[in-house]
Design a protein around this motif. Structure first.
Motif, short mmCIF file in Angstrom:
data_model
loop_
_atom_site.label_atom_id
_atom_site.label_comp_id
_atom_site.label_asym_id
_atom_site.label_seq_id
_atom_site.Cartn_x
_atom_site.Cartn_y
_atom_site.Cartn_z
N ARG A 29 4.53 8.30 -5.87
CA ARG A 29 4.46 6.85 -6.10
C ARG A 29 3.12 6.44 -6.67
O ARG A 29 3.00 5.54 -7.48
N ARG A 30 2.09 7.14 -6.21
CA ARG A 30 0.73 6.76 -6.60
C ARG A 30 0.45 7.13 -8.05
O ARG A 30 -0.20 6.39 -8.78
N LEU A 72 10.80 5.71 -1.84
CA LEU A 72 10.61 4.86 -0.66
C LEU A 72 11.62 5.21 0.43
O LEU A 72 11.47 4.81 1.57
N LEU A 87 0.83 -1.20 0.00
CA LEU A 87 0.00 0.00 0.00
C LEU A 87 0.87 1.26 0.00
O LEU A 87 0.61 2.20 -0.74
N ARG A 88 1.90 1.25 0.83
CA ARG A 88 2.79 2.41 0.85
C ARG A 88 3.51 2.56 -0.48
O ARG A 88 3.66 3.67 -1.00
N ALA A 89 3.95 1.42 -1.05
CA ALA A 89 4.65 1.48 -2.33
C ALA A 89 3.73 1.99 -3.43
O ALA A 89 4.18 2.67 -4.36
N CYS A 90 2.45 1.68 -3.32
CA CYS A 90 1.50 2.13 -4.35
C CYS A 90 1.08 3.58 -4.14
O CYS A 90 0.26 4.09 -4.91
N GLY A 91 1.59 4.21 -3.09
CA GLY A 91 1.34 5.63 -2.96
C GLY A 91 0.36 6.04 -1.86
O GLY A 91 -0.14 7.16 -1.86
N ALA A 98 4.35 10.10 -1.43
CA ALA A 98 3.27 9.12 -1.60
C ALA A 98 2.49 9.43 -2.87
O ALA A 98 2.15 8.52 -3.65
N GLN A 130 -3.72 -0.06 -8.21
CA GLN A 130 -2.99 1.21 -8.21
C GLN A 130 -3.67 2.22 -9.14
O GLN A 130 -3.68 3.42 -8.86
#
Lengths: 834, 222
Positions: free
Chosen positions: B81-82, B54, A286-290, B78, B107
């Motif tokens: 990344r999103r 990250l 979840l964190r990696a996906c933003g 964030a 995503q």
């Protein structure tokens, strides 16, 4: 504005998707879901159940105190607490005193022998101005209806329902008197029937007799001399004492409820922590996906809140049911111990329901905060790394050890300097908390020592793997420790009290019969008649007067000098070798242990007693046990008592009589005096009644203790079950190296039992320490008497067996799951190492 | 355009700070592909994590278009990344409690760019049509990695970061996944940065750089 709206839309979208992903975990892991719910349900249920009992009881006391006048009022009553002539009321009115008569007595209705009701007769016309009756100001029409035939009997709706009667019914008392028509009034106190005083005198068979004379709250005057000795002024209502007397009882229930709440929260903490650990990969993704950390923690908090709401609603509902089940025993205890009437049906406000749900939310926050903080503080890249979690756990363990040490210091300080019930509870809470927090550290140390001694390879694995399971199981074991210690402590106290009480009762209740005369004239007549009965070997009259000593209610008893007291009245402390001689001859008194503590008097001190003729200061020559009596008890020689209250007559006669002669004696007694059956008590009945009150008092405690142990067992079951899947990674290599699944099962069971056994061993000294706290600190502060510490080995063995059985049951399903695990599942662990 | 200038990164250890990257410079044009190689411990995954937002640099800068990653706060990273990148990990990192079709769309939904037609195209190209209703644990390694690829590309990111995406796969599956990846990238302007220790894999990408003890040792175009 547009930018803000866009950002808000994005946030809502991210929130929705993140929450959906988080919630999908529970679909896949329903056991964990029910673990959290179960913990919240149990924690909320037990605490709200106890709170329901306490608030219901307090509401009943409030209704009783609001019955007449709306506030505690001054009143005049006979020194011995019995009835007096109505002529005194007339004389006082003529003297300008605004008194209002009240007559009180107990009765049973035909067909309802098991329910003794209080009948109260009032004269509404002469009540102090502005007084309300059962919460209502009476209009003239209602007053007329009250005393004009057929009259009205006011009754509380729950009491009406409990009797199976209806509005308008005219029940008949056991002595054949018809009551005025029943009228349900919402604010009536439970167990009370209110009628006009004329009807009350007729129903109770006490013509021209009264129990009390009410005065306006702010009335102040000195009682004229001609009334002194016949009446005494009380400045506060008896109901005030009731609230104070019962406070300790309710506090003890509260303490048990909170203990259950804490144990339940351990389940929640364990389940949430494990769920978070199992979702660490998901959190990383979840964190990696933003998803930002703040959004993630927010979603986790909302998820937790939702669970808390569901758990809370279920918990409050079952808390209500629990309270309904326990209410009869609690009501019987309050009636037996304090004479307090509590309605038999629960009636709780919406606020109670809301506060129960609030408790669940608060509990979830407390239990889940640590896990949320851990998730928030760990660096993003470490989220999926098990080592990072375990290092965090090691740090937490060290911190826990320090907190345990601080708790131990607080306990010590509370023990040395504490001098109140609250300090006693602080001592117990600090002791329990410190022990619980120290448990994982102690277990880790013991396992380390065992590992050093282990020689076989499987044995080494057994202990090392046990250590590795500690983080996952420590909370459940802490809950087990607390529950076991509470059971040992409370069980030891209860059993010790039972034995002490039983011994004391055997010693004190030596008379075969106890008679209570109906009025002073009968008492004088009875005293003469009894002396003439050949089958009576000893007549021990006692005189009684109710007094206030430094604000505490007490009963002053005058007794004659007789060998029966010397032989059968044990003293805890005595001044010199012949305290009974001194009681007989000197200005001396003996008093109960709880009164001595309350007044802070010791042997040799002088106690000032207010009498109609002025103050009297006899010396304390003895202190005795008086278990179960919330009021003070003072013993003086009868002659000394009568000096202060010359018009007193004996209110009781204790008779030594050959048991075989009792039936013929009673026949003669009834022929002569026609005494109400309730005024004749034989020893066996009195012992039985006393023991019954004792057993019912501790029935609620025993039920809550057992439930707490059950909750701890559930905590262990849930912990074992939720980590059973992740255990495959540790067990698969052994299986690959040649250990059979059956052996793995037995090794697992052995590990759980080892941890449970070590916890049990540590629970023993903690439980005994708890018993000592209860006996010497809590009991003394709450009730005034001290109990000797007794340890019952058989009881401890039974509890150990129960705990091991609970452990076996808790581990049964996970073991069965392991047994059924297919080789393919074990192989898969090698393919996907996390 | 992705620009990495003078990036330094070290990690704290009980023995003192451990330097991992010691002044790395890198540039990647839009739409191109770069293989980041080096021995274990050379810092290639660390560099990829820094570009993904990250982790944060100790020194230097990372720029993509007008975005300065080294100056972003946590919320901005964030968001980066999103909406801007897609990530593919060696261990797939699918959401185990969601079905394949939900994993694929995840995503894109987060970024607000879910395009059912584009997703259908990816499903067809990645051969996931029969697997949509399954859960990740019911798939093979190769199938899971294809799902992970699909998820990363479904949001049509500007930059695709892949950390040894074929490291857990056998050679045949590895080739298959790589072929699919490169074919899909041909259809989009997405830039690819892939960490790999396989020269065979690196040979399929347009550029290659080698990290050695935290510094660039070699840079070359193919």
């Amino acid at each position: 504005m547009v930018v803000w709206l866009t950002r808000a839309r994005i946030d809502v979208r991210v929130f929705r998707e993140t929450l959906r992903a988080l919630l999908s975990h529970w679909r896949q892991h329903p056991v964990q879901f029910f673990s959290v719910l179960t913990g919240l349900w149990l924690a909320t249920s037990l605490l709200t159940g106890v709170q329901a009992l306490n608030s219901h009881a307090r509401e009943s006391y409030a209704r009783a105190s609001q019955l007449i006048g709306g506030e505690p009022q001054a009143s005049l009553s006979a020194p011995g607490g019995g009835v007096f002539s109505q002529q005194l009321f007339v004389d006082l009115r003529l003297a300008g005193w605004p008194v209002s008569p009240v007559l009180q007595g107990r009765l049973t209705l035909k067909g309802h022998d098991d329910q003794r009701l209080q009948l109260m007769g009032i004269e509404p016309v002469s009540l102090p101005a502005g007084s309300a009756v059962a919460g209502q100001a009476l209009a003239i029409g209602r007053i007329v209806e009250f005393f004009s035939p057929p009259g009205s009997t006011w009754i509380a709706p729950p009491t009406l329902q409990a009797l199976g009667l209806h509005d308008g019914d005219t029940p008949i008392s056991e002595n054949g008197q018809t009551l005025p028509p029943l009228r349900a009034q919402p604010d009536m106190a439970p167990g009370v029937l209110l009628v006009d005083i004329g009807f009350a005198q007729q129903i109770l068979g006490l013509p021209n007799q009264l129990s009390r004379l009410l005065l306006p709250k702010d009335f102040s005057a000195v009682l004229p001399d001609q009334f002194k000795g016949q009446l005494q002024l009380k400045t506060s209502g008896e109901e005030n004492n009731l609230a104070r007397l019962t406070e300790s009882f309710h506090l003890n229930l509260d303490a048990l409820g909170f203990l259950s709440f804490v144990v339940g929260l351990f389940i929640v903490h364990a389940a949430i922590g494990l769920a978070l650990e199992q979702r660490r990969g998901l959190l990383r993704t979840l964190r990696a996906c933003g998803v930002s950390a703040r959004m993630l923690i927010g979603c986790l908090a909302v998820e937790l809140g939702g669970l808390a709401l569901i758990g809370g609603i279920v918990g409050v509902a079952s808390g209500y049911l629990l309270a309904s089940v326990l209410l009869p025993d609690v009501a019987a205890s309050l009636r037996g111990l304090y004479g307090a009437e509590v309605a038999g049906q629960l009636n709780l406000s919406p606020w109670w329901w809301l506060s129960g749900i609030g408790l669940s939310l608060l509990g979830a926050l407390l239990a889940g905060a640590n896990s949320l903080l851990r998730a928030a503080r760990l660096p993003l890249l470490a989220l999926a790394n098990p080592q990072a979690w375990h290092q965090a756990h090691a740090r937490w363990l060290r911190r826990q050890g320090w907190v345990a040490a601080i708790a131990a210091v607080i306990a010590l300080l509370a023990l040395i300097w504490g001098d109140s019930l609250a300090a006693g509870f602080v001592l117990m809470a600090a002791l329990l908390l410190g022990a619980a927090l120290a448990l994982p550290v102690l277990l880790d140390t013991v396992l380390n020592l065992l590992l050093l001694r282990s020689r076989s390879v499987l044995g080494q694995w057994f202990i090392a793997d046990c250590r590795q399971q500690l983080p996952a199981l420590s909370l459940a074991l802490m809950a087990l420790l607390l529950a076991l210690a509470a059971n040992i402590g409370a069980g030891s106290m209860t059993a010790g009290f039972r034995q002490t009480f039983s011994d004391w009762l055997e010693q004190r209740l030596t008379a075969e019969l106890y008679l209570n005369p109906q009025n002073p004239a009968q008492a004088r007549e009875m005293q003469t008649w009894l002396q003439q009965q050949p089958q009576v070997t000893a007549v021990l009259p006692s005189w009684q007067v109710s007094i206030q000593l430094q604000g505490w209610p007490a009963d002053l008893y005058g007794v004659i000098d007789h060998p029966a007291y010397r032989q059968h009245w044990p003293l805890l402390e005595a001044l010199g070798d012949n305290p009974w001689d001194r009681l007989a001859k000197d200005d001396a008194l003996m008093l109960s242990e709880q009164l001595a503590r309350r007044l802070k008097v010791r042997l040799g001190d002088h106690l000032t007693i207010p009498t109609p003729n002025g103050s009297w200061s006899p010396q304390v020559v003895g202190i005795y046990a008086d278990y179960g009596n919330p009021k003070g008890h003072v013993l003086v020689n009868a002659n000394h008592l009568l000096r202060g209250w010359p018009q007193l007559t004996p209110n009781r006669f204790n008779l030594r009589i050959d048991p075989a002669a009792i039936p013929s004696f009673l026949t003669a007694l009834q022929t002569r005096f026609a005494l109400d059956d309730s005024r004749i008590v034989d020893q066996a009945r009195l012992k039985g009644w006393s023991t019954q009150v004792f057993e019912r008092t501790f029935a609620a405690t025993a039920a809550l203790n057992s439930l707490t142990l059950g909750v701890a067992g559930v905590a262990l079951f849930i912990s074992l079950l939720t980590q059973s899947q992740s255990r495959l990674g540790q067990l698969a290599p052994l299986w690959a190296l040649g250990v059979t699944r059956r052996q793995l099962m037995l090794l697992n069971l052995g590990q759980t039992w080892l941890l449970a056994l070590l916890t049990l061993i540590l629970a023993l000294p903690l439980g005994i320490a708890l018993a000592w706290c209860l006996d010497t600190v809590i009991n003394v502060q709450a009730f005034g008497w001290r109990l000797p510490l007794r340890v019952f080995p058989l009881q401890l063995l039974q509890l150990m067996g129960l705990a091991l059985l609970a452990t076996l049951l808790a581990s049964a399903w996970p073991l069965y799951s392991l047994y059924r695990t297919q080789p393919a599942d074990l192989l898969r662990t090698f393919a996907h190492e996390d | 355009m992705l620009s990495v200038h003078g990036v330094f990164k070290s990690y704290a250890t009980p023995q003192g700070p451990l330097p991992v990257l010691q002044g790395v410079d890198l540039e990647l044009k839009p739409g191109s592909s770069l293989a980041l190689m080096g021995e274990s411990g050379s810092g290639k995954s660390t560099l990829l994590h820094l570009i993904a937002g990250l982790d944060k640099v100790d020194g230097g800068s990372i720029t993509s278009g007008e975005h300065r990653l080294d100056q972003m706060n946590e919320a901005q990273l964030a968001n980066w990344r999103r909406t801007e990148i897609g990530l593919v990990f060696q261990q797939f990192n699918l959401i185990g409690s969601l079905r394949v079709e939900d994993n694929l769309a995840f995503q894109a939904r987060l970024a607000g760019r879910h395009d059912p037609r584009w997703q259908a195209h990816l499903v067809q190209r990645l051969g996931l049509g029969d697997l949509l209703r399954r859960y990740p644990e019911q798939l093979s390694g190769g199938q899971q990695q294809r799902v992970a690829l699909g998820r990363a590309l479904a949001s049509q990111p500007k930059l695709l970061l892949a950390d040894e995406p074929t490291g857990s796969l056998d050679e045949a599956t590895s080739d298959e996944v790589l072929k699919l990846l490169l074919e899909l990238l041909d259809d989009s302007p997405t830039t690819l940065l892939m960490v790999t220790h396989s020269p065979r894999v690196a040979a399929r990408l347009a550029q290659k750089v080698v990290l050695h003890h935290g510094r660039l040792a070699d840079a070359g175009a193919h």
